[in-house]
Design a protein around this motif. Structure first.
Motif, PDB file in Angstrom:
ATOM      1  N   ASP A 242       4.263  18.689 -55.359  1.00  0.00           N
ATOM      2  CA  ASP A 242       4.806  20.035 -55.505  1.00  0.00           C
ATOM      3  C   ASP A 242       3.708  21.072 -55.736  1.00  0.00           C
ATOM      4  OD1 ASP A 242       4.065  19.115 -57.979  1.00  0.00           O
ATOM      5  OD2 ASP A 242       5.860  19.808 -59.026  1.00  0.00           O
ATOM      6  N   ILE A 243       2.470  20.684 -55.559  1.00  0.00           N
ATOM      7  CA  ILE A 243       1.338  21.595 -55.769  1.00  0.00           C
ATOM      8  C   ILE A 243       0.952  22.219 -54.433  1.00  0.00           C
ATOM      9  CG2 ILE A 243      -1.048  21.811 -56.550  1.00  0.00           C
ATOM     10  CD1 ILE A 243      -0.536  19.279 -58.267  1.00  0.00           C
ATOM     11  N   GLU A 244       1.064  23.521 -54.338  1.00  0.00           N
ATOM     12  CA  GLU A 244       0.736  24.237 -53.114  1.00  0.00           C
ATOM     13  C   GLU A 244      -0.716  24.695 -53.141  1.00  0.00           C
ATOM     14  OE1 GLU A 244       2.624  24.641 -50.486  1.00  0.00           O
ATOM     15  OE2 GLU A 244       4.440  23.731 -51.339  1.00  0.00           O
ATOM     16  N   PHE A 245      -1.421  24.445 -52.036  1.00  0.00           N
ATOM     17  CA  PHE A 245      -2.781  24.950 -51.898  1.00  0.00           C
ATOM     18  C   PHE A 245      -2.717  26.436 -51.532  1.00  0.00           C
ATOM     19  CE2 PHE A 245      -3.456  20.669 -52.225  1.00  0.00           C
ATOM     20  CZ  PHE A 245      -4.718  20.216 -51.906  1.00  0.00           C
ATOM     21  N   SER A 246      -3.844  27.138 -51.703  1.00  0.00           N
ATOM     22  CA  SER A 246      -3.932  28.548 -51.316  1.00  0.00           C
ATOM     23  C   SER A 246      -5.228  28.787 -50.543  1.00  0.00           C
ATOM     24  CB  SER A 246      -3.888  29.457 -52.561  1.00  0.00           C
ATOM     25  OG  SER A 246      -4.987  29.175 -53.426  1.00  0.00           O
TER      26      SER A 246
ATOM     27  N   SER B 192     -13.451  19.887 -37.478  1.00  0.00           N
ATOM     28  CA  SER B 192     -13.232  21.229 -37.998  1.00  0.00           C
ATOM     29  C   SER B 192     -13.240  21.153 -39.519  1.00  0.00           C
ATOM     30  CB  SER B 192     -11.895  21.788 -37.512  1.00  0.00           C
ATOM     31  OG  SER B 192     -11.648  23.061 -38.066  1.00  0.00           O
ATOM     32  N   ASP B 193     -13.987  22.034 -40.159  1.00  0.00           N
ATOM     33  CA  ASP B 193     -14.108  22.015 -41.615  1.00  0.00           C
ATOM     34  C   ASP B 193     -12.938  22.745 -42.257  1.00  0.00           C
ATOM     35  OD1 ASP B 193     -16.545  20.619 -41.643  1.00  0.00           O
ATOM     36  OD2 ASP B 193     -17.668  22.465 -41.274  1.00  0.00           O
ATOM     37  N   PHE B 194     -12.288  22.056 -43.195  1.00  0.00           N
ATOM     38  CA  PHE B 194     -11.159  22.626 -43.930  1.00  0.00           C
ATOM     39  C   PHE B 194     -11.612  23.005 -45.329  1.00  0.00           C
ATOM     40  CE2 PHE B 194      -7.926  21.848 -47.167  1.00  0.00           C
ATOM     41  CZ  PHE B 194      -6.958  22.756 -46.787  1.00  0.00           C
ATOM     42  N   GLU B 195     -11.123  24.168 -45.806  1.00  0.00           N
ATOM     43  CA  GLU B 195     -11.333  24.592 -47.179  1.00  0.00           C
ATOM     44  C   GLU B 195     -10.071  25.234 -47.719  1.00  0.00           C
ATOM     45  OE1 GLU B 195     -14.638  27.141 -47.835  1.00  0.00           O
ATOM     46  OE2 GLU B 195     -16.147  25.595 -47.447  1.00  0.00           O
ATOM     47  N   ALA B 196      -9.843  25.049 -49.024  1.00  0.00           N
ATOM     48  CA  ALA B 196      -8.707  25.681 -49.694  1.00  0.00           C
ATOM     49  C   ALA B 196      -8.955  25.652 -51.189  1.00  0.00           C
ATOM     50  CB  ALA B 196      -7.409  24.966 -49.351  1.00  0.00           C
TER      51      ALA B 196
ATOM     52  N   GLY C   4       0.629  19.423 -34.906  1.00  0.00           N
ATOM     53  CA  GLY C   4       1.512  18.693 -35.822  1.00  0.00           C
ATOM     54  C   GLY C   4       0.980  18.652 -37.243  1.00  0.00           C
ATOM     55  N   GLU C   5       0.823  17.443 -37.787  1.00  0.00           N
ATOM     56  CA  GLU C   5       0.439  17.292 -39.184  1.00  0.00           C
ATOM     57  C   GLU C   5      -0.348  16.003 -39.378  1.00  0.00           C
ATOM     58  OE1 GLU C   5       4.379  17.087 -40.913  1.00  0.00           O
ATOM     59  OE2 GLU C   5       4.265  14.902 -40.999  1.00  0.00           O
ATOM     60  N   VAL C   6      -0.947  15.877 -40.565  1.00  0.00           N
ATOM     61  CA  VAL C   6      -1.612  14.644 -40.967  1.00  0.00           C
ATOM     62  C   VAL C   6      -1.601  14.580 -42.492  1.00  0.00           C
ATOM     63  CG1 VAL C   6      -3.948  15.641 -41.078  1.00  0.00           C
ATOM     64  CG2 VAL C   6      -3.651  13.189 -40.564  1.00  0.00           C
TER      65      VAL C   6
ATOM     66  N   ASP D 208      -4.033  29.207 -39.675  1.00  0.00           N
ATOM     67  CA  ASP D 208      -4.140  28.701 -41.041  1.00  0.00           C
ATOM     68  C   ASP D 208      -3.057  27.650 -41.284  1.00  0.00           C
ATOM     69  OD1 ASP D 208      -6.230  30.424 -41.527  1.00  0.00           O
ATOM     70  OD2 ASP D 208      -4.943  31.985 -42.385  1.00  0.00           O
ATOM     71  N   PRO D 209      -3.437  26.443 -41.708  1.00  0.00           N
ATOM     72  CA  PRO D 209      -2.431  25.399 -41.955  1.00  0.00           C
ATOM     73  C   PRO D 209      -1.738  25.593 -43.293  1.00  0.00           C
ATOM     74  CG  PRO D 209      -4.608  24.564 -42.462  1.00  0.00           C
ATOM     75  CD  PRO D 209      -4.814  25.967 -41.941  1.00  0.00           C
ATOM     76  N   LYS D 210      -0.684  24.804 -43.512  1.00  0.00           N
ATOM     77  CA  LYS D 210      -0.011  24.744 -44.808  1.00  0.00           C
ATOM     78  C   LYS D 210      -0.326  23.383 -45.430  1.00  0.00           C
ATOM     79  CE  LYS D 210       2.410  27.300 -46.368  1.00  0.00           C
ATOM     80  NZ  LYS D 210       2.104  28.416 -47.313  1.00  0.00           N
TER      81      LYS D 210
END
Length: 258
Positions: free
Chosen positions: A60-64, A98-102, A208-210, A53-55
């Protein structure tokens, strides 16, 4: 007189020769040698990728409830075997979308609504790695190994969109980034014949990140950042070794020479 003398000399020589020890033949066994310069090989792999699970955040808004769906990966490579125990290769892999959802708290657009908006995107990755392996032995056709790799991943995020609980939907910009990547591997190869090997293994890949391109939302001008991208992979592939594979160092059976 001459005949008697000659006969005496011959008799003396034969008697002397009979006193010599019998000839000794020394056995010279061929000892097993470690195969040096085993040579080049080509490889091709397919696999199944399960993401951690990514972050994800926007300013300053955090996804969940972030998640990336499993996807497939395909790769090719070229390598070199130094001996029966050490080899290296360079691999290039591509993973399908890959499908992302949050979820994210719905802000000014959702006054009076307590549920979260649905955030979606697609992520795909190209990865190039330089890998090193230690083959741990040869057991009736099977060669277990461990390895590690380092390189770079090109990550793309696209089709970034949202759906608010009040029915409003929209899109965000896409993004891409190169990252330093690394991997840890373990598996086993099996000899099909002198040159062909089938390889089954596990790989942990840190990607890593994007981040998307910056945009303005509720007073924030930045992009959505997808961090801590990493995955577990189960892979199956084929290797063709031009010089033949590892066989424990025995090129021929031990033969006694006389």
């Amino acid at each position: 007189m001459l005949s008697l003398t000659a006969a005496a000399l011959v008799t003396s020589s034969v008697a002397y020769a009979a006193d010599l020890p019998a000839p000794v033949f020394v056995e010279e066994p061929e000892l097993p040698q470690i195969q040096i310069g085993g040579g080049w090989y080509l490889r091709g792999d397919i696999g199944y990728k399960v993401y951690k699970d990514p972050k994800v955040n926007f300013a300053d808004i955090e996804f969940s409830n972030e998640k990336l769906d499993p996807t497939g990966v395909v790769g090719v490579g070229v390598g070199y075997r130094f001996n029966d125990y050490i080899r290296t290769d360079v691999t290039l892999d591509y993973e399908w979308d890959s499908d992302f959802e949050a979820n994210v708290p719905c802000l000014s657009d959702c006054v009076g609504v307590t549920t979260d908006s649905l955030e979606r995107a697609k992520i795909d990755v190209w990865t190039i790695l330089w890998n090193g392996y230690a083959d741990l032995g040869y057991f009736n056709g099977f060669t277990p190994y461990v390895g590690a790799g380092i390189g770079a991943s090109y990550v793309r995020v696209k089709n970034v969109n949202y759906f608010n609980p009040n029915g409003r939907a929209g899109k965000y910009p896409h993004g891409n980034k190169w990252n330093l990547s690394w991997a840890l591997m373990a598996g086993t190869a099996y000899d099909i014949d002198e040159n062909w090997r089938i390889d089954a293994g596990y790989r942990y890949l840190h990607i890593g990140e994007v981040q998307t391109k910056s945009f303005d939302s509720n007073g924030h001008i930045t992009g959505i950042k997808y961090d801590n991208l990493a995955a577990h992979e189960v892979r199956v592939g084929l290797r063709y070794e031009f010089g033949g594979g590892s066989d424990g160092g025995y090129d021929e059976p031990i033969v006694t020479k006389y």
